[in-house]
Design an enzyme around this catalytic site. Structure first.
Site, PDB file in Angstrom:
ATOM      1  CG  ASP A 502      -1.792   1.198   1.317  1.00 12.50           C
ATOM      2  OD1 ASP A 502      -2.389   1.551   0.300  1.00 12.50           O
ATOM      3  OD2 ASP A 502      -1.882   1.795   2.413  1.00 12.50           O
ATOM      4  CG  ASP A 680      -4.716  -1.208   2.767  1.00  7.57           C
ATOM      5  OD1 ASP A 680      -4.976  -1.222   1.555  1.00  7.57           O
ATOM      6  OD2 ASP A 680      -4.045  -0.314   3.319  1.00  7.57           O
TER       7      ASP A 680
END
Length: 786
Positions: A502, A680
């Protein structure tokens, strides 16, 4: 605010399916676990349809009592369907999930039955009135499970009680095993003739007095589960466990009663102690999955303010919201449903969807989603989706589905035990028959030899092979600021070959900072004084950049636009009457004053200090890497370019991230996901292994396998190195444990192994395993690349 695409369902794709439940099979064989093998044998013999008919017949003549009025918890879906969420106690393995879903599917009225192993949540939808909920719950109860209405708060309490009960059982078994072992040492020492028969018999009875009550108390989790399964006409993994512990106890009690030389109370209680360790660790791992789901569910809140057609406001529970309702969302309040803004302008914290720390402005016509936080002025939102149909509920379902998929990754010792346990039991049976039919021994003598085979193969070293390495590895990682959250994290990290990163909060610090030099100090101080009056992250970053600025008075904030102090303005380009330059990946604030040149302040989320080095070191260790982010393409491209990543994707939704990981898994890749945002969580749960920083949201940390501290990414490389080394040591320990058993079993079959020899052999094998694991203990600091 631009529209955010609605999520699509992500489906985890199995590499090779179990012949019984469809889960991925690791290693040889057609089944993923022994529970699936036994359930397949039972169901396969009678046929699923015949088993369902017997179940319905038994339920009709002897209905199971229910503890709740399930009809009152059912929810209407349209005009003809209802749905209900149940908490299913006793859902312990993939075979249980398959059996429950398959039998419920035999009912023509049931449209959907989906059970989740980690959360024990069963989602039912059927055609018919709400009153049929009791009928369907009764079918679940007839299978030997204990259904209850699914309520998050009650679930947390029940999980805590079960964990405490397991811990008490573990403590009792451990205390009893230690004391019985002390008595056994005295008995073994007297086998040279120095101890009289009366003394030995007394010590046997003392061992029985300690072991039998402890077995009766500490074995309750296994005994209860086995009894429920047998009453329902099925089996599970706790049935052979209960039989083995009971048989060892009964044989030992018989030996003490007739005054024989050998009894095996120590082995029975020690075996139960090791089994409880495994059960407690398994409960802890599943508890983390439930915490992840419950933390996400808590984001939707409990109630919302609904504006009626006559303009009156009323509070309504979230589950009672309907499409078309108009919600009043106050400043600081979370949205309770998905919808479209009909009135008002404000800023929303969209981290749940995009993962970005910078709020996004919304205005009439913008789509918003449950779980987002209103940071500015009040809004009115027309509901388009509520309850189980919201984006937040979809994220919850993705996490549940991913956690269910994760249960396919079993520890190496468990995989070996599937073949190991049946072989040992068959060997003991053949030993008993051989000594009885061919050796001429009495049945009780032959049973003792067979029991000795079972006892000497008690997998103490095998049980230690994995946990002792985990303890040493966890200690080493903890010293480097890394906390392991999953008992199988090391095994899965060691097997990963592809890293998905990420951006915000992972490669970067997640805090926007003022970039660029050459700003006039006095102008910067004036702008910072105005910015001090806002909670907007960019305004706060501007204020932090000037140490001596004091908050200005008379500042008015225009939600979603900027700040005004007299004739000075600080905010967006549109608010300040300026034309914004092309997107360069940086955020911006404009500052305009009468008679002065407009100034543009640029902000960027800085990389972590060692982000570039960490990416290079991961690539050096054989990983392929890519970047997935919910941020704008320009911002993602800038970070990817700085750290040296060629593969990147921007504006990726939570479901799209999970779908990308599923696609990689279908291609045979084992993905290590590193992320920190709420968006996420599904991807972290779906990945082969996952890591998050300690600054991540609670729900995100609950979905991860490991958490690292501080601003440095050094912990990521440390986890990889330790995991690969630990995997090698685990395999060595398993080989040592199996070598011990292969050497000792033939002697036990021949009746040549005394309890004293067995004790020495078992202790030596355990010490050997522990010593090998200690090679992983931290030594002097190694070089960066080890």
């Amino acid at each position: 605010m631009s529209d955010i695409a609605l999520p699509i369902s992500a489906k985890l794709i199995a590499v090779r399916a179990c012949a019984h439940c469809g889960e991925t099979v690791r290693g040889a064989g057609d089944f993923c676990c022994a529970g699936c093998a036994s359930a397949h044998a039972i169901i396969g013999a009678a046929g699923l349809a015949a088993f369902y008919r017997r179940l319905e017949d038994r339920r009709a003549h002897r209905p199971e009592p229910l503890d709740a009025d399930f009809a009152s918890y059912a929810r209407a879906v349209g005009d003809t369907e209802c749905e209900l969420d149940l908490l299913v106690d006793g859902l312990d393995c993939a075979a249980c999930v398959w059996l429950l879903e398959s039998l419920l599917a035999r009912n023509p009225a049931i449209r959907r039955a989906r059970a989740h192993l980690s959360t024990r949540r069963l989602a039912l939808r059927w055609v018919g009135p709400a009153s049929d909920a009791d009928v369907h719950a009764g079918l679940v109860a007839a299978l030997g499970f204990r259904p209850a209405p699914y309520q998050a708060a009650a679930t947390i309490g029940a999980d805590d009680r079960e964990a405490r009960d397991l811990l008490r059982c573990l403590g009792v078994a451990g205390f009893a095993a230690a004391n019985v072992m002390l008595l056994s040492v005295a008995i073994w020492s007297g086998h040279d003739g120095s101890m009289g028969d009366a003394t030995r018999t007394l010590l046997h009875w003392l061992s029985a007095a300690i072991a039998l009550p402890a077995i009766a108390y500490a074995g309750r989790p296994f005994f209860r589960s086995a009894v429920h399964a047998l009453k329902a006409g099925r089996t599970n993994m706790d049935v052979p466990i209960s039989i083995g512990v009971t048989l060892a106890s009964v044989v030992s009690l018989h030996e003490a009663w007739v005054g024989e030389q050998h009894a095996y109370f120590d082995s029975a209680i020690t075996l139960l102690f090791f089994l409880l360790i495994g059960r407690y660790l398994d409960r802890r791992a599943r508890g983390r999955a439930r915490q992840a789901v419950q933390a996400l569910l808590a984001l939707s809140g409990r109630s919302a303010t609904v504006i009626a057609a006559d303009g009156r406001a009323a509070s309504r529970r979230v589950e009672q919201l309907l499409s078309g309702d108009v919600l009043m969302v106050a400043a600081g309040e979370r949205l309770a449903a998905d919808g479209i803004v009909t009135d008002g302008r404000s800023l929303l914290d969209t981290a749940l969807v995009s993962g970005e720390s910078v709020p996004r402005p919304v205005e009439p016509g913008a789509r918003v989603f449950a779980g987002m936080v209103n940071l500015g002025a009040p809004l009115r939102v027309r509901v388009t989706a509520a309850g189980e149909r919201t984006l937040l509920s979809e994220i919850v379902r993705l996490v549940e589905a991913a956690e269910r998929g994760r249960s396919r990754f079993v520890a190496i010792a468990d995989r070996l035990a599937r073949a190991y346990a049946p072989v040992v039991h068959l060997t003991a049976l053949l030993t008993f028959l051989g000594w009885t039919l061919l050796g001429g021994l009495a049945w009780d003598r032959a049973l003792l030899v067979a029991t000795a085979v079972l006892i000497i193969t008690c997998p103490c070293a095998l049980a230690l092979a994995v946990p002792v390495v985990q303890v040493v590895a966890s200690t080493r990682l903890l010293g480097n600021g890394v906390l392991l959250l999953s008992p199988t994290a090391l095994e899965r990290v060691a097997g990963a070959d592809h890293v998905v990163l990420d951006k915000t909060g992972t490669l970067t610090l997640g805090r926007p900072e003022l970039v660029g030099a050459g700003h006039d100090p006095e102008m910067l101080r004036q702008a910072a004084a105005i910015a001090a009056n806002s909670r907007h992250p960019l305004a706060q970053a501007l204020f932090r950049a000037t140490a001596d600025a004091a908050p200005a008075a008379g500042v008015v904030e225009h939600p979603g636009l900027g700040l005004q102090c007299g004739e000075s303005r600080l905010g967006s380009a549109r608010f300040c009457g300026m034309e914004s330059p092309p997107d360069d990946g940086q955020s911006e604030l404009w500052f305009v004053r009468p008679g002065a040149t407009p100034v543009r302040f640029a902000f960027a989320d800085r990389l972590r200090p060692d982000a570039i080095d960490t990416v290079a070191r991961l690539a050096k260790r054989g990983f392929t890497l890519e970047l997935l982010s919910g941020d704008r393409p320009a911002a993602v491209a800038r970070v990817a370019r700085e750290v040296g990543l060629a593969a990147w994707r921007a504006e990726v939704s939570p479901a799209a991230k999970a779908a990308r990981l599923a696609s990689l898994a279908a291609d045979g890749r084992r993905v290590l996901m590193i992320g920190d945002g709420l968006n996420d969580a599904p991807a972290l749960a779906a990945a082969h292994a996952s890591i998050s920083p300690s600054t991540a949201a609670e729900a995100t940390q609950n979905a991860a396998d490991a958490v690292f501290q501080g601003d440095s990414l050094r912990g990521v490389v440390e986890i990889v190195d330790v995991a690969r080394r630990a995997d090698c040591l685990v395999r060595q320990n398993l080989a040592l444990a199996l070598l011990y058993n292969l050497s000792a079993v033939p002697l036990a079959i021949l009746g040549e192994v005394t309890p004293l020899v067995a004790a020495v052999a078992m202790s030596s094998s355990s010490l050997l395993v522990i010593g090998n694991a200690l090679r992983l203990a931290p030594r002097s600091r190694r070089t960066a690349d080890g």
